[in-house]
Design a protein around this motif. Sequence first.
Motif, PDB file in Angstrom:
ATOM      1  N   ILE A  74       0.815  -1.129  -0.074  1.00 55.61           N
ATOM      2  CA  ILE A  74       0.173   0.023   0.085  1.00 55.61           C
ATOM      3  C   ILE A  74       1.064   1.250  -0.009  1.00 55.61           C
ATOM      4  O   ILE A  74       1.458   1.682   1.186  1.00 55.61           O
ATOM      5  CB  ILE A  74      -1.182  -0.012   1.197  1.00 55.61           C
ATOM      6  CG1 ILE A  74      -2.068  -1.091   1.044  1.00 55.61           C
ATOM      7  CG2 ILE A  74      -1.698   1.311   1.259  1.00 55.61           C
ATOM      8  CD1 ILE A  74      -2.783  -1.590   2.021  1.00 55.61           C
ATOM      9  N   ARG A  75       1.045   1.857  -1.035  1.00 58.24           N
ATOM     10  CA  ARG A  75       1.684   3.091  -1.307  1.00 58.24           C
ATOM     11  C   ARG A  75       1.038   4.538  -1.394  1.00 58.24           C
ATOM     12  O   ARG A  75       1.835   5.384  -1.218  1.00 58.24           O
ATOM     13  CB  ARG A  75       2.595   2.952  -2.713  1.00 58.24           C
ATOM     14  CG  ARG A  75       3.595   1.767  -2.710  1.00 58.24           C
ATOM     15  CD  ARG A  75       4.603   1.949  -4.035  1.00 58.24           C
ATOM     16  NE  ARG A  75       5.138   0.563  -4.349  1.00 58.24           N
ATOM     17  CZ  ARG A  75       4.756  -0.548  -4.851  1.00 58.24           C
ATOM     18  NH1 ARG A  75       3.627  -0.432  -5.757  1.00 58.24           N
ATOM     19  NH2 ARG A  75       5.574  -1.496  -4.907  1.00 58.24           N
ATOM     20  N   HIS A  76      -0.076   4.311  -1.544  1.00 58.41           N
ATOM     21  CA  HIS A  76      -1.240   5.589  -1.507  1.00 58.41           C
ATOM     22  C   HIS A  76      -2.300   5.340  -0.576  1.00 58.41           C
ATOM     23  O   HIS A  76      -3.329   4.954  -0.779  1.00 58.41           O
ATOM     24  CB  HIS A  76      -1.377   5.710  -2.801  1.00 58.41           C
ATOM     25  CG  HIS A  76      -0.365   5.764  -3.850  1.00 58.41           C
ATOM     26  ND1 HIS A  76       0.410   6.901  -3.901  1.00 58.41           N
ATOM     27  CD2 HIS A  76       0.022   4.967  -4.836  1.00 58.41           C
ATOM     28  CE1 HIS A  76       1.372   6.715  -4.988  1.00 58.41           C
ATOM     29  NE2 HIS A  76       1.144   5.284  -5.280  1.00 58.41           N
ATOM     30  N   GLU A  81      -8.037   3.982   1.207  1.00 55.50           N
ATOM     31  CA  GLU A  81      -9.001   4.692   2.088  1.00 55.50           C
ATOM     32  C   GLU A  81     -10.223   5.018   1.147  1.00 55.50           C
ATOM     33  O   GLU A  81     -11.298   4.380   1.338  1.00 55.50           O
ATOM     34  CB  GLU A  81      -8.573   5.511   3.204  1.00 55.50           C
ATOM     35  CG  GLU A  81      -9.816   5.880   3.958  1.00 55.50           C
ATOM     36  CD  GLU A  81      -9.292   7.273   4.965  1.00 55.50           C
ATOM     37  OE1 GLU A  81     -10.162   7.572   5.684  1.00 55.50           O
ATOM     38  OE2 GLU A  81      -7.995   7.408   4.863  1.00 55.50           O
ATOM     39  N   ALA A  82     -10.105   5.753   0.145  1.00 54.85           N
ATOM     40  CA  ALA A  82     -11.203   6.385  -0.476  1.00 54.85           C
ATOM     41  C   ALA A  82     -11.711   5.190  -1.552  1.00 54.85           C
ATOM     42  O   ALA A  82     -13.168   5.194  -1.545  1.00 54.85           O
ATOM     43  CB  ALA A  82     -10.722   7.495  -1.631  1.00 54.85           C
ATOM     44  N   LEU A 108      -8.245  -4.145  -5.380  1.00 57.01           N
ATOM     45  CA  LEU A 108      -8.766  -2.697  -5.351  1.00 57.01           C
ATOM     46  C   LEU A 108      -7.437  -1.921  -4.846  1.00 57.01           C
ATOM     47  O   LEU A 108      -7.003  -0.841  -5.362  1.00 57.01           O
ATOM     48  CB  LEU A 108      -9.704  -2.578  -4.476  1.00 57.01           C
ATOM     49  CG  LEU A 108     -11.205  -3.112  -4.952  1.00 57.01           C
ATOM     50  CD1 LEU A 108     -12.229  -2.595  -4.199  1.00 57.01           C
ATOM     51  CD2 LEU A 108     -11.420  -2.194  -6.429  1.00 57.01           C
ATOM     52  N   SER A 109      -6.641  -2.459  -3.597  1.00 63.33           N
ATOM     53  CA  SER A 109      -5.707  -1.857  -3.202  1.00 63.33           C
ATOM     54  C   SER A 109      -4.598  -1.713  -4.146  1.00 63.33           C
ATOM     55  O   SER A 109      -3.727  -0.687  -4.287  1.00 63.33           O
ATOM     56  CB  SER A 109      -4.913  -2.531  -1.799  1.00 63.33           C
ATOM     57  OG  SER A 109      -6.080  -2.515  -1.013  1.00 63.33           O
ATOM     58  N   LYS A 110      -4.184  -2.687  -4.814  1.00 64.47           N
ATOM     59  CA  LYS A 110      -3.146  -2.702  -5.872  1.00 64.47           C
ATOM     60  C   LYS A 110      -3.383  -1.717  -6.892  1.00 64.47           C
ATOM     61  O   LYS A 110      -2.439  -1.125  -7.562  1.00 64.47           O
ATOM     62  CB  LYS A 110      -2.826  -4.057  -6.455  1.00 64.47           C
ATOM     63  CG  LYS A 110      -2.387  -5.043  -5.316  1.00 64.47           C
ATOM     64  CD  LYS A 110      -2.355  -6.504  -5.928  1.00 64.47           C
ATOM     65  CE  LYS A 110      -2.021  -7.512  -4.879  1.00 64.47           C
ATOM     66  NZ  LYS A 110      -2.041  -8.890  -5.465  1.00 64.47           N
ATOM     67  N   LEU A 111      -4.765  -1.504  -7.237  1.00 65.15           N
ATOM     68  CA  LEU A 111      -5.029  -0.496  -8.269  1.00 65.15           C
ATOM     69  C   LEU A 111      -4.530   1.030  -8.029  1.00 65.15           C
ATOM     70  O   LEU A 111      -4.124   1.624  -8.827  1.00 65.15           O
ATOM     71  CB  LEU A 111      -6.466  -0.867  -8.779  1.00 65.15           C
ATOM     72  CG  LEU A 111      -6.871  -1.970  -9.409  1.00 65.15           C
ATOM     73  CD1 LEU A 111      -8.616  -2.022  -9.592  1.00 65.15           C
ATOM     74  CD2 LEU A 111      -6.363  -2.034 -10.814  1.00 65.15           C
ATOM     75  N   CYS A 112      -4.652   1.139  -6.691  1.00 68.13           N
ATOM     76  CA  CYS A 112      -4.160   2.650  -6.233  1.00 68.13           C
ATOM     77  C   CYS A 112      -2.595   2.637  -6.486  1.00 68.13           C
ATOM     78  O   CYS A 112      -2.369   3.731  -6.583  1.00 68.13           O
ATOM     79  CB  CYS A 112      -4.277   2.634  -4.861  1.00 68.13           C
ATOM     80  SG  CYS A 112      -6.083   2.975  -4.388  1.00 68.13           S
ATOM     81  N   ALA A 117      -7.184   7.763  -7.141  1.00 64.80           N
ATOM     82  CA  ALA A 117      -8.390   7.482  -6.335  1.00 64.80           C
ATOM     83  C   ALA A 117      -9.605   7.816  -7.174  1.00 64.80           C
ATOM     84  O   ALA A 117     -10.646   7.043  -7.351  1.00 64.80           O
ATOM     85  CB  ALA A 117      -8.369   8.091  -5.000  1.00 64.80           C
ATOM     86  N   ASP A 118      -9.628   8.947  -7.695  1.00 63.23           N
ATOM     87  CA  ASP A 118     -10.949   9.354  -8.428  1.00 63.23           C
ATOM     88  C   ASP A 118     -11.189   8.556  -9.695  1.00 63.23           C
ATOM     89  O   ASP A 118     -12.409   8.281  -9.744  1.00 63.23           O
ATOM     90  CB  ASP A 118     -10.585  10.931  -9.110  1.00 63.23           C
ATOM     91  CG  ASP A 118     -10.632  11.823  -7.980  1.00 63.23           C
ATOM     92  OD1 ASP A 118     -10.588  11.800  -6.891  1.00 63.23           O
ATOM     93  OD2 ASP A 118     -10.008  13.327  -8.483  1.00 63.23           O
ATOM     94  N   ILE A 119     -10.257   8.106 -10.389  1.00 65.79           N
ATOM     95  CA  ILE A 119     -10.659   7.142 -11.441  1.00 65.79           C
ATOM     96  C   ILE A 119     -10.943   5.717 -11.088  1.00 65.79           C
ATOM     97  O   ILE A 119     -12.016   5.190 -11.544  1.00 65.79           O
ATOM     98  CB  ILE A 119      -9.275   6.753 -12.345  1.00 65.79           C
ATOM     99  CG1 ILE A 119      -9.044   8.139 -13.129  1.00 65.79           C
ATOM    100  CG2 ILE A 119      -9.460   5.505 -13.355  1.00 65.79           C
ATOM    101  CD1 ILE A 119      -7.422   8.392 -13.785  1.00 65.79           C
ATOM    102  N   ILE A 120     -10.504   5.339  -9.975  1.00 65.35           N
ATOM    103  CA  ILE A 120     -11.013   3.903  -9.477  1.00 65.35           C
ATOM    104  C   ILE A 120     -12.337   4.231  -8.726  1.00 65.35           C
ATOM    105  O   ILE A 120     -13.169   3.370  -9.019  1.00 65.35           O
ATOM    106  CB  ILE A 120      -9.971   3.445  -8.426  1.00 65.35           C
ATOM    107  CG1 ILE A 120      -8.476   3.360  -8.738  1.00 65.35           C
ATOM    108  CG2 ILE A 120     -10.250   1.939  -7.724  1.00 65.35           C
ATOM    109  CD1 ILE A 120      -7.595   2.954  -7.992  1.00 65.35           C
ATOM    110  N   VAL A 121     -12.268   5.293  -7.852  1.00 66.38           N
ATOM    111  CA  VAL A 121     -13.694   5.595  -7.492  1.00 66.38           C
ATOM    112  C   VAL A 121     -14.910   5.413  -8.421  1.00 66.38           C
ATOM    113  O   VAL A 121     -15.915   4.913  -8.432  1.00 66.38           O
ATOM    114  CB  VAL A 121     -13.604   6.926  -6.451  1.00 66.38           C
ATOM    115  CG1 VAL A 121     -15.442   7.254  -6.106  1.00 66.38           C
ATOM    116  CG2 VAL A 121     -12.938   6.250  -5.198  1.00 66.38           C
ATOM    117  N   LYS A 122     -14.783   6.260  -9.344  1.00 65.57           N
ATOM    118  CA  LYS A 122     -15.690   6.251 -10.715  1.00 65.57           C
ATOM    119  C   LYS A 122     -15.830   4.813 -11.370  1.00 65.57           C
ATOM    120  O   LYS A 122     -17.053   4.629 -11.475  1.00 65.57           O
ATOM    121  CB  LYS A 122     -15.246   7.341 -11.545  1.00 65.57           C
ATOM    122  CG  LYS A 122     -16.015   7.671 -12.619  1.00 65.57           C
ATOM    123  CD  LYS A 122     -15.127   8.700 -13.768  1.00 65.57           C
ATOM    124  CE  LYS A 122     -16.059   8.721 -15.061  1.00 65.57           C
ATOM    125  NZ  LYS A 122     -15.563   9.365 -16.200  1.00 65.57           N
TER     126      LYS A 122
END
Length: 131
Positions: A74-76, A81-82, A108-112, A117-122
């Motif tokens: 977890i680098r971000h 969290e978002a 999901l964590s690896k995608l960060c 975050a905005d792109i993943i959340v969307k």
Amino acid sequence: SSGINAEYGDVMIDWLRRKLRKTTDEGSAEELKQQIKDHENKEKFVMKTIDAVGADLLGSPEAVNNLKKVSLAIRHPGCNEAVMKEFFAACNCRIQDNPYITKYLATLSKLCNMFSADIIVKTVGKYCYEQ
């Protein structure tokens, strides 16, 4: 019996199945069968949704499978969290109620580590709210 739960030996569902085997009350048995089915369906939904989010962002299911093999770092934390907050809200999941979903959240964590975050959340919203 679902291959997903048999493969991972899910504690909660295994416990419900043991309880089902021991019950002699037909009403309790039906209720337990429904609980097991609901949990199995929720787990399938979570797995398919996270795979769909990953495939959408990465371009293919193969890329998601490769990502799953990468060690989790977890680098971000802010992104993590978002994204988790959105996933739990949008997909109507809670670790307290659905503890077996934790094994899928690492994707999901690896995608960060690759996307904002905005792109993943969307993307999470796209797949969860439209279910």
